[in-house]
Design an enzyme around this catalytic site. Structure first.
Site, short mmCIF file in Angstrom:
data_model
loop_
_atom_site.label_atom_id
_atom_site.label_comp_id
_atom_site.label_asym_id
_atom_site.label_seq_id
_atom_site.Cartn_x
_atom_site.Cartn_y
_atom_site.Cartn_z
N ASP A 109 -7.64 -10.95 -8.98
CA ASP A 109 -6.69 -11.33 -9.99
C ASP A 109 -6.83 -10.16 -11.15
OD1 ASP A 109 -5.09 -12.04 -12.26
OD2 ASP A 109 -4.59 -13.86 -10.98
N GLY A 136 0.90 -1.18 -0.08
CA GLY A 136 0.01 -0.06 -0.06
C GLY A 136 0.70 1.20 -0.05
N ASP A 171 -5.50 -5.81 -5.72
CA ASP A 171 -4.56 -6.58 -5.31
C ASP A 171 -5.26 -7.93 -5.11
OD1 ASP A 171 -1.11 -6.12 -4.73
OD2 ASP A 171 -1.87 -8.30 -4.24
N ASP A 191 2.40 -1.71 -10.28
CA ASP A 191 3.64 -2.09 -9.79
C ASP A 191 3.51 -3.56 -9.90
OD1 ASP A 191 6.29 -1.54 -8.77
OD2 ASP A 191 5.52 -1.53 -6.83
N TRP A 239 2.45 3.13 -2.49
CA TRP A 239 1.97 3.87 -3.66
C TRP A 239 0.50 4.48 -3.24
CZ3 TRP A 239 3.57 2.25 -9.24
CH2 TRP A 239 4.82 2.02 -9.31
N LYS A 253 5.10 -1.47 -14.25
CA LYS A 253 6.35 -1.97 -14.30
C LYS A 253 6.43 -3.12 -15.43
CE LYS A 253 7.40 -4.50 -10.32
NZ LYS A 253 7.77 -4.05 -8.98
#
Ligand code: SAM
Length: 205
Positions: free
Chosen positions: A92, A55, A75, A114, A57, A154
């Site tokens: 998911d 958490g 998440d 990320d 970010w 990312k």
């Protein structure tokens, strides 16, 4: 992560700094550096954070968007501590209903990802999994961003790296990559940043 790596991580200066400053993960300094370079956030902005646990970010985003900003996180792992005012979906990214993420919002101003796969140690496999997560994050960004919005994803450097940067360039006015100082040198992760979303039909192949 091996025990040796875990010990190293605890001694890491960014890990110590995050602890001192009350952030849930050292990853916060990657986003801070990217934001310093690209100016992603505005007060009142609506932010979607894909792969948001634990958490940090979201904590950073709250500081930048203020109380009027909107934070939604996704998440597959539930968060132990939910940053104030954030709405968290557990699921998911590959199967999540995008409409559920959006809820009643007209759209998001920023989409962050990320997300990283569980690494297998087989480089080609880890790259392919990272590419799939990145592609999905970009697909969601294109579906939910308001025109002019920003994206950060990312991505492990691998065979599809250039192709995926081009996919971002097609949809955003500007596409760049960044390897923040707090990203471990040994890691093959990079961040791809798209600013100025062209809109749902802009840049479509
Ligand atoms: C590096 S952590 C994110 C750290 C976060 N940015 C922070 O600052 O606290 C990566 C996260 O991606 C999540 N993740 C990986 N694959 C996912 C998937 N398929 N769906 C949802 N979340 C996923 C993991 O559960 C993990 O919490």
């Amino acid at each position: 992560m091996s025990k040796l790596e875990q010990r190293g991580a605890r001694r890491d200066r960014f890990h110590q700094k995050a602890k001192r400053e009350g952030f849930l993960a050292r990853a916060v300094y990657k986003l801070e550096e990217i934001d310093d370079k690209f100016g992603l956030f505005k007060p009142g902005a609506r932010v979607l954070d894909l792969g948001c646990a634990p958490g940090s970010w979201l904590q950073y985003a709250r500081q930048k968007v203020g109380r009027d900003g909107v934070l939604v996180g996704l998440d597959r792992t539930p968060l132990k501590a939910v940053p104030p005012g954030a709405r968290i979906e557990v699921g998911d990214v590959m199967t999540i209903d995008v409409a559920k993420l959006k809820g009643d919002l007209p759209g998001f101003d920023i989409v962050l990802s990320d997300m990283a796969p569980d690494t297998s140690g087989v480089r080609s496999m880890d790259q392919a999994r990272s590419e799939a997560l990145f592609e999905r994050a970009l697909e969601i960004a294109v579906a939910v961003l308001a025109p002019g919005g920003n994206f950060v994803g990312k991505l492990f450097q691998g065979p599809e790296f250039k192709h995926l940067i081009e996919a971002v360039r097609a949809r955003f006015e500007v596409a760049k990559t960044s390897k923040p100082a707090s990203s471990r040198q040994i890691s093959i992760e990079q961040y791809v940043i798209g600013t100025g979303f062209k809109g749902p039909s802009g840049g479509a192949p």
